[in-house]
Design a protein around this motif. Sequence first.
Motif, PDB file in Angstrom:
ATOM      1  N   UNK A   1      -6.814  -1.274  -5.876  1.00  0.00           N
ATOM      2  CA  UNK A   1      -7.486  -0.270  -5.395  1.00  0.00           C
ATOM      3  C   UNK A   1      -6.617   1.186  -5.751  1.00  0.00           C
ATOM      4  N   UNK A   2      -7.266   2.209  -6.430  1.00  0.00           N
ATOM      5  CA  UNK A   2      -6.725   3.566  -6.486  1.00  0.00           C
ATOM      6  C   UNK A   2      -7.557   4.385  -6.323  1.00  0.00           C
ATOM      7  N   UNK A   3      -7.302   5.494  -5.437  1.00  0.00           N
ATOM      8  CA  UNK A   3      -8.006   6.469  -4.885  1.00  0.00           C
ATOM      9  C   UNK A   3      -8.363   7.422  -6.185  1.00  0.00           C
TER      10      UNK A   3
ATOM     11  N   UNK B   1      11.448   1.699  -5.088  1.00  0.00           N
ATOM     12  CA  UNK B   1       9.788   1.760  -5.101  1.00  0.00           C
ATOM     13  C   UNK B   1       9.409   2.182  -6.507  1.00  0.00           C
ATOM     14  N   UNK B   2       9.971   2.146  -7.302  1.00  0.00           N
ATOM     15  CA  UNK B   2       9.623   2.187  -8.776  1.00  0.00           C
ATOM     16  C   UNK B   2       8.675   3.374  -9.171  1.00  0.00           C
ATOM     17  N   UNK B   3       8.877   4.580  -8.493  1.00  0.00           N
ATOM     18  CA  UNK B   3       8.120   5.699  -8.497  1.00  0.00           C
ATOM     19  C   UNK B   3       6.941   5.461  -7.530  1.00  0.00           C
ATOM     20  N   UNK B   4       7.032   4.801  -6.658  1.00  0.00           N
ATOM     21  CA  UNK B   4       6.144   4.489  -5.490  1.00  0.00           C
ATOM     22  C   UNK B   4       4.875   4.213  -6.156  1.00  0.00           C
ATOM     23  N   UNK B   5       4.434   3.109  -6.523  1.00  0.00           N
ATOM     24  CA  UNK B   5       3.298   2.564  -6.843  1.00  0.00           C
ATOM     25  C   UNK B   5       3.477   1.038  -6.826  1.00  0.00           C
ATOM     26  N   UNK B   6       2.767   0.400  -5.910  1.00  0.00           N
ATOM     27  CA  UNK B   6       2.694  -1.076  -5.636  1.00  0.00           C
ATOM     28  C   UNK B   6       2.663  -1.724  -7.194  1.00  0.00           C
ATOM     29  N   UNK B   7       3.152  -2.701  -7.255  1.00  0.00           N
ATOM     30  CA  UNK B   7       2.889  -3.647  -8.490  1.00  0.00           C
ATOM     31  C   UNK B   7       1.612  -3.962  -8.548  1.00  0.00           C
ATOM     32  N   UNK B   8       1.053  -3.816  -9.853  1.00  0.00           N
ATOM     33  CA  UNK B   8      -0.347  -3.765 -10.059  1.00  0.00           C
ATOM     34  C   UNK B   8      -0.850  -5.263  -9.867  1.00  0.00           C
TER      35      UNK B   8
ATOM     36  N   UNK C   1     -11.524   4.954   2.236  1.00  0.00           N
ATOM     37  CA  UNK C   1     -12.092   6.391   2.488  1.00  0.00           C
ATOM     38  C   UNK C   1     -11.083   7.210   2.708  1.00  0.00           C
ATOM     39  N   UNK C   2      -9.998   6.746   3.583  1.00  0.00           N
ATOM     40  CA  UNK C   2      -9.126   7.691   4.136  1.00  0.00           C
ATOM     41  C   UNK C   2      -7.758   7.634   4.155  1.00  0.00           C
ATOM     42  N   UNK C   3      -7.217   6.151   4.182  1.00  0.00           N
ATOM     43  CA  UNK C   3      -5.959   6.146   4.638  1.00  0.00           C
ATOM     44  C   UNK C   3      -5.179   5.588   3.285  1.00  0.00           C
ATOM     45  N   UNK C   4      -5.635   5.039   2.224  1.00  0.00           N
ATOM     46  CA  UNK C   4      -4.770   4.781   1.304  1.00  0.00           C
ATOM     47  C   UNK C   4      -5.193   5.445  -0.207  1.00  0.00           C
ATOM     48  N   UNK C   5      -3.832   5.747  -0.782  1.00  0.00           N
ATOM     49  CA  UNK C   5      -4.008   6.109  -2.131  1.00  0.00           C
ATOM     50  C   UNK C   5      -4.126   4.940  -2.958  1.00  0.00           C
ATOM     51  N   UNK C   6      -3.319   3.985  -2.965  1.00  0.00           N
ATOM     52  CA  UNK C   6      -3.367   2.733  -3.743  1.00  0.00           C
ATOM     53  C   UNK C   6      -3.173   1.780  -2.755  1.00  0.00           C
ATOM     54  N   UNK C   7      -3.643   0.518  -3.289  1.00  0.00           N
ATOM     55  CA  UNK C   7      -2.991  -0.834  -2.851  1.00  0.00           C
ATOM     56  C   UNK C   7      -3.262  -1.969  -3.732  1.00  0.00           C
ATOM     57  N   UNK C   8      -2.422  -3.022  -3.395  1.00  0.00           N
ATOM     58  CA  UNK C   8      -2.492  -4.205  -4.224  1.00  0.00           C
ATOM     59  C   UNK C   8      -2.542  -5.268  -3.043  1.00  0.00           C
ATOM     60  N   UNK C   9      -3.537  -6.078  -3.474  1.00  0.00           N
ATOM     61  CA  UNK C   9      -3.784  -7.494  -2.599  1.00  0.00           C
ATOM     62  C   UNK C   9      -3.460  -8.783  -3.417  1.00  0.00           C
TER      63      UNK C   9
ATOM     64  N   UNK D   1       0.737  -1.001   0.082  1.00  0.00           N
ATOM     65  CA  UNK D   1      -0.110   0.035  -0.014  1.00  0.00           C
ATOM     66  C   UNK D   1       0.921   1.258   0.033  1.00  0.00           C
ATOM     67  N   UNK D   2       0.242   2.298  -0.632  1.00  0.00           N
ATOM     68  CA  UNK D   2       0.849   3.590  -0.584  1.00  0.00           C
ATOM     69  C   UNK D   2      -0.439   4.245   0.428  1.00  0.00           C
ATOM     70  N   UNK D   3       0.211   5.177   1.571  1.00  0.00           N
ATOM     71  CA  UNK D   3      -0.707   5.825   2.299  1.00  0.00           C
ATOM     72  C   UNK D   3      -1.057   7.246   1.925  1.00  0.00           C
ATOM     73  N   UNK D   4      -2.155   7.724   2.310  1.00  0.00           N
ATOM     74  CA  UNK D   4      -2.537   9.073   2.188  1.00  0.00           C
ATOM     75  C   UNK D   4      -1.664   9.873   3.240  1.00  0.00           C
ATOM     76  N   UNK D   5      -1.414  11.365   3.248  1.00  0.00           N
ATOM     77  CA  UNK D   5      -0.501  11.772   4.059  1.00  0.00           C
ATOM     78  C   UNK D   5      -1.376  11.708   5.588  1.00  0.00           C
ATOM     79  N   UNK D   6      -0.320  11.692   6.632  1.00  0.00           N
ATOM     80  CA  UNK D   6      -0.762  11.849   7.913  1.00  0.00           C
ATOM     81  C   UNK D   6      -1.323  10.440   8.463  1.00  0.00           C
ATOM     82  N   UNK D   7      -1.478  10.394   9.897  1.00  0.00           N
ATOM     83  CA  UNK D   7      -2.090   9.164  10.256  1.00  0.00           C
ATOM     84  C   UNK D   7      -3.341   8.944  10.323  1.00  0.00           C
ATOM     85  N   UNK D   8      -4.009   9.958  10.557  1.00  0.00           N
ATOM     86  CA  UNK D   8      -5.722   9.871  10.355  1.00  0.00           C
ATOM     87  C   UNK D   8      -6.168   8.765  11.169  1.00  0.00           C
ATOM     88  N   UNK D   9      -5.553   8.370  12.219  1.00  0.00           N
ATOM     89  CA  UNK D   9      -6.363   7.171  13.239  1.00  0.00           C
ATOM     90  C   UNK D   9      -5.904   5.864  12.676  1.00  0.00           C
ATOM     91  N   UNK D  10      -4.887   5.806  11.428  1.00  0.00           N
ATOM     92  CA  UNK D  10      -4.717   4.677  10.982  1.00  0.00           C
ATOM     93  C   UNK D  10      -3.824   3.831  12.035  1.00  0.00           C
TER      94      UNK D  10
END
Lengths: 116, 116
Positions: free
Chosen positions: B111-113, B3-10, A92-100, A23-32
């Motif tokens: 997921x992408x915001x 971190x390759x431009x800071x995005x997780x591998x898709x 809604x709040x903590x993640x810019x992007x993630x992959x699972x 994951x790539x987080x949004x800025x700040x902790x925001x309760x994370x």
Amino acid sequence: MSNQGIAPVAAHQPPYYAVVFTSLRTEGDNGYGETAERMGELVKEIPGFLGEDYARTPGGLGISVAYFRDEAAIEEWRNHLEHRAAKRHGRDHWFERYSIHISKVEHSHGFERAHQ
Amino acid sequence: MSNQGIAPVAAHQPPYYAVVFTSLRTEGDNGYGETAERMGELVKEIPGFLGEDYARTPGGLGISVAYFRDEAAIEEWRNHLEHRAAKRHGRDHWFERYSIHISKVEHSHGFERAHQ
């Protein structure tokens, strides 16, 4: 999601499952932090949970890998009501992007340095 | 291992493979950074290599996850002579402990915001 005394989760006897969350987080902790700690406690109650490793490069990616004995354990954690609420809040709040990546471990091994 | 431009591998279309390498380093760099960078370039030449994510908590665990299309690609990288030499050097100098989990990804999603 702590480093648990700083030793990686040991290699278990395959097959077992690894859930990779990158994951790539949004800025700040925001309760994370508080929620992550709570989730780290809750997941331990899931039968078949084998452990979790977490690392985060400051200003960069976070990777958590949770290990489970079987798919039923993953399913139970996936459907856990408080976990589901946390995931919604995360989108809604903590993640810019993630992959699972939900994956079945077929081979594993560990190394530990010998100290004289 | 950048971190390759800071995005997780898709999330790719399963099945594919994830090689999870979780490590605790010895103190100091001892040439690790340079070799890690070289390995990060070499692995890109392996047919079937899909990408790699890396995170490291300062003073704590490092986790790298490399993704491959199939087992043949993993095998080719595992047997790469320069990679084998780097792994030997790693056991001798860079790592206190590590765990490796070679796993077949069965489900994945990303997921992408949305930004307005």
